[in-house]
Design an enzyme around this catalytic site. Structure first.
Site, PDB file in Angstrom:
ATOM      1  N   ASP B  56      94.913  18.375  28.031  1.00 20.85           N
ATOM      2  CA  ASP B  56      95.189  16.977  28.347  1.00 20.85           C
ATOM      3  C   ASP B  56      96.037  16.296  27.274  1.00 20.85           C
ATOM      4  OD1 ASP B  56      93.960  16.805  30.798  1.00 20.85           O
ATOM      5  OD2 ASP B  56      92.007  16.225  29.992  1.00 20.85           O
ATOM      6  N   TYR B 114      87.278  26.760  22.155  1.00 24.23           N
ATOM      7  CA  TYR B 114      87.712  25.411  21.810  1.00 24.23           C
ATOM      8  C   TYR B 114      86.954  24.920  20.582  1.00 24.23           C
ATOM      9  CZ  TYR B 114      90.290  24.551  26.157  1.00 24.23           C
ATOM     10  OH  TYR B 114      91.205  24.576  27.166  1.00 24.23           O
TER      11      TYR B 114
END
Lengths: 255, 255
Positions: B56, B114
């Protein structure tokens, strides 16, 4: 009753045209300009920000000190919070203390410490692009330390001053004579090298030229003998390159 | 002869509208758009960048993998250098290797890792403003670790997906079922906490909601029992907040 406040801030100088207010504050944002505006809003009277010194465009500060006077009655920790709410995210206020009326952020300073950060990795690090100077070649720490040692003590640093500023410097009381207390070369982390220099004062671009000279010594372009010659009032062209502003940090000011 | 190249990059996503090309590439710069443009210039033919996944707006990557095909005859290390010369300073190319023709950056990925970076200091750090989420209150590591453990294994993560994206997710083969291999809470340095999560795949905003849930657990707003209830297809509102994009890093992709 006017109080004299000593305020410590840090700032990321990447998007600022240096510390000192410029005539056109809209197209050239400065740390002093932004702080003055925030304090004026908070104090509800015109604020004057007296900085501990200038920093050039793009230069950062970990503990910059300024003083300012106000008639506003607000606890010092409340002022820290309120000011942090008014300032942009690249300037942070850490402490605020009431000091004697004769405290002056610049004149009362006894010494200053600067750090120069070199990213000595193989490929550029996208997370510190504006925060360190990227130098991918091998550094010769031994040579750099020998050079750093030569700079320690009191010298005429004329060769280590931005040429355009030298005339103004020479007209002043101490001329280009400054004292370096300490100059160290060390790893800040795995692939970042930090050059730390402490002194009683610094000429325009002096730290960036000193550090550039260390790099040039590492590269074999400047010898230790060359440095000895520059330290009795040599010319700017005898010293090393001026490293970029992005790697420079005002670390702390001692009073 | 077309070669299939596997390229690893890192990027500082602060000024990008995410990885994936958007219809208007001028007002909404994207990592994929900028890389496609640079490769097209280098290859002298239209380049197609196949990413390992979307990130994003504002999200960073330490080791992002994409593949691209070219007829250009250039050594892989020469391509790394040339591409670094063409890309802006917030995208860096680290490696390039020739891979089998059926290698696909997204479909061939076995797992992803992540990291979510939380700046847990007292005052904001101006040097990591776009690189970490500033959370100045005390964190309860013990509670956060207990919560992280509950997420490990295979679950229906419907409650941990951006509500607007859930319908699309559910229509696909595996629906909202994903497997978390590891989820750790540790100090990255003195005042930064890093949440590391590895899994076979992640839903839209999933890592940011998982980490937000850990924060809410630390705050006592969500209990371990609440989490257990969400893990069999609970609703989005039962899970924690979506933390800001600035703290999120795609760390690595395993093939």
């Amino acid at each position: 009753m006017m109080k004299n406040l000593k305020i410590t801030i840090s700032y990321n100088g990447a998007t600022y045209c240096g510390f000192q207010i410029q005539p056109d504050s809209i197209t050239t944002p400065t740390i002093q300009g932004v702080c003055t505006e925030a304090l004026t809003k908070l104090f509800k009277h015109e604020a004057t920000v007296i900085g501990c010194g200038r920093t050039d465009a793009g230069v950062h500060a970990r503990e910059y000190v300024f003083n300012t006077r106000t008639s506003l009655s607000i606890p010092n920790n409340g002022l820290v919070k309120a000011l942090n709410g008014l300032l942009p995210h690249d300037i942070a206020v850490h402490t605020c203390e009431t000091v004697d009326n004769d405290f002056h952020a610049r004149y009362s300073a006894k010494s200053k410490e600067y750090a120069y950060l070199i990213h000595n990795g193989k490929t550029r690090n996208v997370f510190i692009q504006d925060l360190a100077y990227f130098y991918p070649r091998k550094l010769d720490f031994e040579k750099m330390r020998q050079a750093a040692e030569l700079f320690m003590g009191e010298h005429d640093f004329s060769a280590y001053c931005k040429a355009e500023s030298l005339e103004i410097v020479k007209a002043k009381e101490h001329g280009a004579v400054r004292q370096i207390y300490d100059f160290t070369v060390k790893y800040a982390n795995e692939d970042c090298v930090e050059l730390l220099v402490k002194g009683n004062g610094f000429l325009h671009n002096m730290v960036r030229i000193l550090c550039g000279t260390l790099i040039n010594v590492s590269e074999g372009k400047i010898s230790l003998d060359d440095i000895r010659k520059t330290l009795s009032g040599g010319e700017r062209k005898m010293a090393g390159v001026t490293l970029p502003a992005c790697g420079l940090y005002l670390n702390k000011v001692v009073y």
